[in-house]
Design a protein around this motif. Structure first.
Motif, PDB file in Angstrom:
ATOM      1  N   LEU A  50      56.662  34.915  41.178  1.00  0.00           N
ATOM      2  CA  LEU A  50      57.772  35.128  40.264  1.00  0.00           C
ATOM      3  C   LEU A  50      58.858  35.954  40.946  1.00  0.00           C
ATOM      4  O   LEU A  50      58.557  36.769  41.832  1.00  0.00           O
ATOM      5  CB  LEU A  50      57.290  35.870  39.014  1.00  0.00           C
ATOM      6  CG  LEU A  50      56.258  35.169  38.128  1.00  0.00           C
ATOM      7  CD1 LEU A  50      55.816  36.114  37.019  1.00  0.00           C
ATOM      8  CD2 LEU A  50      56.820  33.882  37.546  1.00  0.00           C
ATOM      9  N   SER A  56      58.618  36.698  46.620  1.00  0.00           N
ATOM     10  CA  SER A  56      59.901  36.487  45.928  1.00  0.00           C
ATOM     11  C   SER A  56      60.525  37.803  45.476  1.00  0.00           C
ATOM     12  O   SER A  56      61.335  37.826  44.550  1.00  0.00           O
ATOM     13  CB  SER A  56      59.692  35.571  44.708  1.00  0.00           C
ATOM     14  OG  SER A  56      59.158  34.329  45.077  1.00  0.00           O
ATOM     15  N   ALA A  64      62.452  31.527  37.719  1.00  0.00           N
ATOM     16  CA  ALA A  64      61.181  31.166  38.343  1.00  0.00           C
ATOM     17  C   ALA A  64      61.013  29.652  38.437  1.00  0.00           C
ATOM     18  O   ALA A  64      60.471  29.140  39.419  1.00  0.00           O
ATOM     19  CB  ALA A  64      60.029  31.781  37.558  1.00  0.00           C
ATOM     20  N   ALA A  89      56.896  28.829  33.737  1.00  0.00           N
ATOM     21  CA  ALA A  89      57.822  28.356  34.770  1.00  0.00           C
ATOM     22  C   ALA A  89      57.476  26.933  35.186  1.00  0.00           C
ATOM     23  O   ALA A  89      58.361  26.084  35.371  1.00  0.00           O
ATOM     24  CB  ALA A  89      57.776  29.293  35.981  1.00  0.00           C
ATOM     25  N   TYR A 163      62.553  41.461  36.863  1.00  0.00           N
ATOM     26  CA  TYR A 163      62.241  40.102  36.418  1.00  0.00           C
ATOM     27  C   TYR A 163      62.228  40.023  34.890  1.00  0.00           C
ATOM     28  O   TYR A 163      62.813  39.112  34.294  1.00  0.00           O
ATOM     29  CB  TYR A 163      60.889  39.663  36.973  1.00  0.00           C
ATOM     30  CG  TYR A 163      60.339  38.440  36.266  1.00  0.00           C
ATOM     31  CD1 TYR A 163      60.868  37.185  36.512  1.00  0.00           C
ATOM     32  CD2 TYR A 163      59.314  38.560  35.322  1.00  0.00           C
ATOM     33  CE1 TYR A 163      60.390  36.065  35.841  1.00  0.00           C
ATOM     34  CE2 TYR A 163      58.830  37.452  34.645  1.00  0.00           C
ATOM     35  CZ  TYR A 163      59.368  36.219  34.913  1.00  0.00           C
ATOM     36  OH  TYR A 163      58.899  35.115  34.242  1.00  0.00           O
TER      37      TYR A 163
END
Length: 237
Positions: A50, A56, A64, A89, A163
């Protein structure tokens, strides 16, 4: 044979693994035997973390699903396994580009997130604030659990908070109905967020397995989940 599998056979398709919130590819999948089991069956495994997590960590602000689609587009046709936020995702990616996905297994994609807006920044605001606070929170079990998972995966709490705070697309019921992949939906009988009846019922080629007694974070760590999901992903076209 589905339209998606016409590009290549199941053995030729890579398998994308998308981890859940606070974890990453090594902690979620490699450590619990998923990578070894898939590779032993001759599959090529690709990990997708993610945004803000693992490999990431610098992708905060990206969606995502786009990270999943970037990898899928390189191969023309893929299979995928996702847990929790990674499952959502994967579902979004498979709904937006159905021909890229032949088989998908989604773990811990509870209906409540689809129907109750639990994925939104507004709903996650207290969690975001707690993860960004230098003070240790002791009265919120979810924060304590996430901090444990973050530390176990060697992730950055700020990246995870970033996130959660970022704007994201989210799959709709209509989107689920456009998925062409053969789909396995795995939920936990003791999942605090509930089961995945609506999700599995809405995906045209969906089937559902419940891991009895498993809470949300236990689902991908059970031997039954591993065996059922990998067997499904490895089925011949």
């Amino acid at each position: 044979m589905s339209d998606t599998s016409s590009h290549n056979t199941s053995q030729e398709r890579p398998v994308i693994l998308i981890s859940g919130i606070a974890s990453n590819f090594d902690a979620q999948w490699r450590r619990h035997g998923w990578v070894a089991k898939l590779e032993a069956a001759g599959r090529t495994v690709i990990g997708v973390d993610l945004p803000g997590h693992g490999a990431s960590k610098d992708a905060v602000g990206r969606d995502a699903a786009d990270l999943v689609l970037d990898e899928a587009a390189k191969h023309g046709s893929v299979d995928g396994i996702g847990f929790s936020a990674g499952a959502w995702a994967l579902l979004l990616a498979a709904s937006e580009q159905p021909t890229l996905f032949a088989r998908i297994a989604v773990l811990g994609a509870a209906d409540l997130l689809l129907t109750g807006d639990m994925h939104t920044e507004a709903m996650n605001r207290p969690l975001i604030a707690a993860l960004r606070s230098p003070a240790e929170t002791t009265d919120n079990p979810m924060v304590t659990l996430l901090r444990t998972v973050i530390a176990d995966a060697d992730n950055d709490p700020e990246g995870v908070a970033g996130y959660l705070a970022s704007s994201k697309r989210f799959v709709t019921v209509e989107g689920l109905s456009s998925i062409k992949a053969m789909a396995l939906v795995i939920d936990g009988g003791a999942d605090e967020t509930g089961q995945s009846e609506l999700v599995s019922r809405t995906i045209p080629h969906g089937e559902r397995v419940t891991i009895e007694g498993a809470n949300h974070f236990e689902i991908p760590n059970t031997a039954r989940c591993l065996d059922v999901a990998v067997s499904f992903i490895n089925k011949a076209d």
